[in-house]
Enzyme design. Structure first.
Site, short mmCIF file in Angstrom:
data_model
loop_
_atom_site.label_atom_id
_atom_site.label_comp_id
_atom_site.label_asym_id
_atom_site.label_seq_id
_atom_site.Cartn_x
_atom_site.Cartn_y
_atom_site.Cartn_z
N ASP A 157 -6.09 -24.20 -3.04
CA ASP A 157 -5.51 -24.69 -4.29
C ASP A 157 -4.92 -26.09 -4.14
O ASP A 157 -4.77 -26.61 -3.02
CB ASP A 157 -4.45 -23.71 -4.81
CG ASP A 157 -3.51 -23.21 -3.71
OD1 ASP A 157 -3.43 -23.86 -2.65
OD2 ASP A 157 -2.84 -22.20 -3.91
N ASN A 177 5.77 -12.80 -5.49
CA ASN A 177 5.33 -11.96 -6.62
C ASN A 177 3.93 -11.38 -6.38
O ASN A 177 3.31 -10.87 -7.30
CB ASN A 177 5.36 -12.77 -7.92
CG ASN A 177 4.39 -13.95 -7.90
OD1 ASN A 177 3.69 -14.18 -6.91
ND2 ASN A 177 4.33 -14.69 -8.99
N HIS A 188 1.22 -13.12 -5.45
CA HIS A 188 0.08 -14.00 -5.74
C HIS A 188 -0.67 -14.40 -4.47
O HIS A 188 -0.12 -14.42 -3.38
CB HIS A 188 0.49 -15.22 -6.59
CG HIS A 188 1.19 -16.33 -5.88
ND1 HIS A 188 2.11 -17.15 -6.50
CD2 HIS A 188 1.12 -16.80 -4.60
CE1 HIS A 188 2.55 -18.05 -5.65
NE2 HIS A 188 1.96 -17.87 -4.49
N GLU A 222 -1.70 -15.96 -10.11
CA GLU A 222 -0.45 -15.30 -10.44
C GLU A 222 -0.72 -13.90 -11.01
O GLU A 222 -1.86 -13.60 -11.39
CB GLU A 222 0.31 -16.14 -11.48
CG GLU A 222 0.64 -17.56 -11.03
CD GLU A 222 1.77 -17.62 -9.99
OE1 GLU A 222 2.08 -16.59 -9.36
OE2 GLU A 222 2.33 -18.71 -9.82
#
Ligand code: GLP
Length: 240
Positions: A66, A135, A137, A142
């Site tokens: 990313d 979280n 990801h 996400e």
């Protein structure tokens, strides 16, 4: 999925570096999928040491997961900068064989398709390294990311912006979007290694390993991959 529990960050890094080394020894033309963040820093350090002892990276091709939208490659918080600083400039990898999405491309949609295409042209990813967000990801996929997604522009979750603000002067400077390989892109890798260290990852690791396979915990999709290994230290594994 296989889970390897090791003592701490250093042993996690050593274990993962050994796997990368094994991959390159077996196949000098390997295509590696690379991650950023604090988790892989020790791995890159060790790979630089392997290089000093003779490991050749000249035939390796890399694709990063990313990049932030809006950060130029020379921005110190861009993932291109991170990779140059921590790895690429310290080994004999050819710059033209290192790929990272261009977060300042004029046409971001076209950039995403181009990136996906480049991975295909390279023959797909042999070994993908992953960290995990608190979280759950992976990359910047996400919670809520569909499993069929490919490289695309994504909005960052509030919790991710907060987590990553530690690298910026203020939270307002953290980009709110990124280009990220999709879940499908990641799952197409032949082998996947997810690394996690520290108690702040314990809930995410528990949900990824024992939770239901759900888009709410993107890393849980790895339960469906035929060759995924989690290398976690004791603190990250404390809830398993
Ligand atoms: C970022 C990256 C992820 C990374 C995650 C965890 O948001 N996009 O690829 O895995 O954070 O980062 P860290 O390893 O610093 O905890």
């Amino acid at each position: 999925m296989k889970v390897v529990v090791v003592a701490n960050f250093d042993s996690m890094s050593a274990e993962v570096a050994k796997i990368v080394y094994g991959q390159i020894s077996k196949k000098p033309h390997s295509v590696l999928g690379l991650a950023t963040g604090s988790s892989p820093l020790g791995v890159y350090k060790l790979l630089v040491e392997y290089h000093k002892m003779g490991t050749d990276f000249s035939k390796v091709t890399t694709f990063n997961l990313d990049e932030y939208v809006g950060l130029r490659p020379d921005h110190p918080q861009s993932y291109r900068w991170y990779m140059e600083e921590n790895f690429f400039s310290k080994v004999n990898i050819k710059k033209e064989q290192t790929f990272i999405p261009n977060g300042v491309a004029e046409d971001l949609e076209a950039e995403c398709l181009r990136y996906e295409d480049l991975i295909k042209q390279a023959g797909g990813i042999d070994l993908q390294l992953l960290g995990i967000g608190s979280n759950g990801h992976i990359g910047f996929n996400e919670p809520g990311s569909e499993f069929g997604t490919i490289t695309r522009v994504v909005d960052l979750a509030e919790s991710t912006i907060k987590d990553n603000s530690r690298f910026f002067e203020s939270i307002d400077e953290v980009p709110t979007q990124a280009i990220s390989m999709g879940i499908k892109t990641i799952m197409q890798a032949k082998e996947i290694i997810l690394m996690a260290s520290g108690g702040s990852k314990a809930d995410a690791i528990y949900a990824a390993v024992y939770g239901p396979v759900t888009t709410e915990v993107p890393a849980s999709v790895l339960q469906l991959h035929p060759a995924a290994t989690l290398v976690v230290d004791q603190a990250a594994a404390s809830k398993l």
